[in-house]
Scaffold this motif. Sequence first.
Motif, PDB file in Angstrom:
ATOM      1  N   ARG A 334       9.867  29.536  18.844  1.00  0.00           N
ATOM      2  CA  ARG A 334       9.304  28.396  18.206  1.00  0.00           C
ATOM      3  C   ARG A 334       9.980  27.252  18.082  1.00  0.00           C
ATOM      4  O   ARG A 334       9.363  26.235  18.536  1.00  0.00           O
ATOM      5  CB  ARG A 334       8.999  28.778  16.697  1.00  0.00           C
ATOM      6  N   LEU A 335      11.437  27.266  18.145  1.00  0.00           N
ATOM      7  CA  LEU A 335      12.105  26.033  18.268  1.00  0.00           C
ATOM      8  C   LEU A 335      12.193  25.556  19.801  1.00  0.00           C
ATOM      9  O   LEU A 335      12.184  24.423  19.878  1.00  0.00           O
ATOM     10  CB  LEU A 335      13.635  26.249  17.767  1.00  0.00           C
ATOM     11  N   LEU A 336      12.195  26.573  20.768  1.00  0.00           N
ATOM     12  CA  LEU A 336      12.103  25.954  22.190  1.00  0.00           C
ATOM     13  C   LEU A 336      10.720  25.457  22.346  1.00  0.00           C
ATOM     14  O   LEU A 336      10.711  24.544  23.171  1.00  0.00           O
ATOM     15  CB  LEU A 336      12.162  27.609  22.826  1.00  0.00           C
ATOM     16  N   TYR A 337       9.704  25.965  21.847  1.00  0.00           N
ATOM     17  CA  TYR A 337       8.573  25.405  22.045  1.00  0.00           C
ATOM     18  C   TYR A 337       8.504  23.904  21.285  1.00  0.00           C
ATOM     19  O   TYR A 337       7.825  23.068  22.133  1.00  0.00           O
ATOM     20  CB  TYR A 337       7.143  26.243  21.600  1.00  0.00           C
ATOM     21  N   LYS A 338       8.959  23.506  20.502  1.00  0.00           N
ATOM     22  CA  LYS A 338       9.187  22.269  19.866  1.00  0.00           C
ATOM     23  C   LYS A 338       9.821  21.446  20.916  1.00  0.00           C
ATOM     24  O   LYS A 338       9.720  20.307  21.151  1.00  0.00           O
ATOM     25  CB  LYS A 338       9.602  22.278  18.623  1.00  0.00           C
ATOM     26  N   LEU A 339      11.203  21.936  21.341  1.00  0.00           N
ATOM     27  CA  LEU A 339      11.820  21.239  22.184  1.00  0.00           C
ATOM     28  C   LEU A 339      11.283  20.826  23.650  1.00  0.00           C
ATOM     29  O   LEU A 339      11.288  19.746  24.006  1.00  0.00           O
ATOM     30  CB  LEU A 339      13.275  22.008  22.618  1.00  0.00           C
ATOM     31  N   VAL A 340      10.162  21.790  23.961  1.00  0.00           N
ATOM     32  CA  VAL A 340       9.343  21.398  25.150  1.00  0.00           C
ATOM     33  C   VAL A 340       8.222  20.450  24.872  1.00  0.00           C
ATOM     34  O   VAL A 340       8.253  19.553  25.548  1.00  0.00           O
ATOM     35  CB  VAL A 340       8.781  23.000  25.502  1.00  0.00           C
ATOM     36  N   GLY A 341       7.702  20.668  23.646  1.00  0.00           N
ATOM     37  CA  GLY A 341       6.649  19.614  23.590  1.00  0.00           C
ATOM     38  C   GLY A 341       7.292  18.133  23.041  1.00  0.00           C
ATOM     39  O   GLY A 341       6.634  17.315  23.619  1.00  0.00           O
ATOM     40  N   PHE A 342       8.464  17.843  22.661  1.00  0.00           N
ATOM     41  CA  PHE A 342       8.746  16.818  22.169  1.00  0.00           C
ATOM     42  C   PHE A 342       9.553  16.127  23.492  1.00  0.00           C
ATOM     43  O   PHE A 342       9.343  14.839  23.416  1.00  0.00           O
ATOM     44  CB  PHE A 342       9.946  16.838  21.084  1.00  0.00           C
ATOM     45  N   THR A 343       9.984  17.013  24.375  1.00  0.00           N
ATOM     46  CA  THR A 343      10.578  16.358  25.361  1.00  0.00           C
ATOM     47  C   THR A 343       9.474  15.907  26.437  1.00  0.00           C
ATOM     48  O   THR A 343       9.690  14.637  27.012  1.00  0.00           O
ATOM     49  CB  THR A 343      11.376  17.589  26.399  1.00  0.00           C
ATOM     50  N   LEU A 344       8.356  16.668  26.539  1.00  0.00           N
ATOM     51  CA  LEU A 344       7.236  16.148  27.237  1.00  0.00           C
ATOM     52  C   LEU A 344       6.849  14.989  26.833  1.00  0.00           C
ATOM     53  O   LEU A 344       6.274  14.107  27.584  1.00  0.00           O
ATOM     54  CB  LEU A 344       6.232  17.197  27.497  1.00  0.00           C
ATOM     55  N   ALA A 345       6.690  14.911  25.465  1.00  0.00           N
ATOM     56  CA  ALA A 345       5.917  13.617  24.806  1.00  0.00           C
ATOM     57  C   ALA A 345       6.874  12.432  25.139  1.00  0.00           C
ATOM     58  O   ALA A 345       6.306  11.285  24.981  1.00  0.00           O
ATOM     59  CB  ALA A 345       5.833  13.953  23.092  1.00  0.00           C
ATOM     60  N   SER A 346       8.131  12.449  25.090  1.00  0.00           N
ATOM     61  CA  SER A 346       9.181  11.537  25.144  1.00  0.00           C
ATOM     62  C   SER A 346       8.993  10.755  26.627  1.00  0.00           C
ATOM     63  O   SER A 346       9.209   9.692  26.699  1.00  0.00           O
ATOM     64  CB  SER A 346      10.410  12.029  24.936  1.00  0.00           C
ATOM     65  N   GLN A 347       8.547  11.713  27.639  1.00  0.00           N
ATOM     66  CA  GLN A 347       8.547  11.213  28.913  1.00  0.00           C
ATOM     67  C   GLN A 347       6.980  10.868  29.138  1.00  0.00           C
ATOM     68  O   GLN A 347       6.616  10.755  30.452  1.00  0.00           O
ATOM     69  CB  GLN A 347       9.111  12.416  29.931  1.00  0.00           C
TER      70      GLN A 347
END
Length: 353
Positions: A334-347
């Motif tokens: 679940r933490l990994l999915y958050k890292l994925v999501g926020f990384t994509l949003a930041s880009q």
Amino acid sequence: MAPDFDPNAPSSPDSGVFGLPHGEAEAAIVLVPVPWEVTTSYGGGTAGGPAAILAASRQVDLYDLDVERPYAAGVHMLAESASVSAWNSEGRALAQRVIAAGGAHGDPALLAALARVNALGEALNDWVAGETERLLAAGKIAGIVGGDHSVPLGAIAAVARAQLARREGIGVLHFDAHADLRRAYEGFHCSHASIMDNVLERVPGVSRLVQVGIRDVCEEEVETMRRHGERVRVFFDRDIARRRLSGGSFADIVAEIVAALPQRVWVSFDIDGLDPRLCPHTGTPVPGGLDFHEAVFVLREVVRAGRTIVGFDLNEVAPGPDPGDEWDGNVGARLLYKLVGFTLASQGRARLL
């Protein structure tokens, strides 16, 4: 995205990470599993972290309250490398001999074992760097999934080199219970306890290290923090707790964390930065730490402030000895999915909600 893919349907046991159908070619983010724990000297099991996270990820609902449809950009996890697994088995056996003896102490056999472990650590760094460079050349975002916390050095170096080619440095946002600033801990140059010292000494493209949740340090590490001056900014867990217990706002603290970061940020997340009730089997749990929603809040504010997350790593997730105990892998996924999501949003590849 396959036209018949249903994000609401249950995942099949043989599906990709998070139950997604993406291959490497169509994924915006490619996750590199690194089953490595050669220099771990307390609790073990982190080499099983990538597999535990992958298995648990298929139970994660794809709808996210912070980022709109993060899965749509494509996420793929590579297969574990047989070479890395073999290096880990060899290195772990050799390192345990040195650790059990309390160091090499001039013993020729132990010195040879130590030298081989250090050589394997450098081989791993080169392998991770090579995989990251390959993905960057293909326009992918790399995410490293460990394994112990020594594994992302090659990736951080590769991303920093790529940014320096554009005349831009990066910062590292480091979540951890430990500062990881020891020099060649127990004689191992690529120790999990030395990852951030290696970043500071070997990756000149990292202009700022911002550490959050630190609560277990030695004198050498404190001196290293002081020696690097403004290049290292530490938000100790004790100080965060004191400010909150005195009526301070967590949001104000997070604003200071974000303000300390440069424009481009690599996120390095040791799972023991969280409260250990969320990761009880991690190698070196320490009382205190962030709650899950607090860590998510920090990441969200990084994106809201307009910072760009250029890559990330998640490490030290260790499955429990009971095969039915999936808690650590569940939290890690679940933490990994958050890292994925926020990384994509930041880009700009997904929308922050």
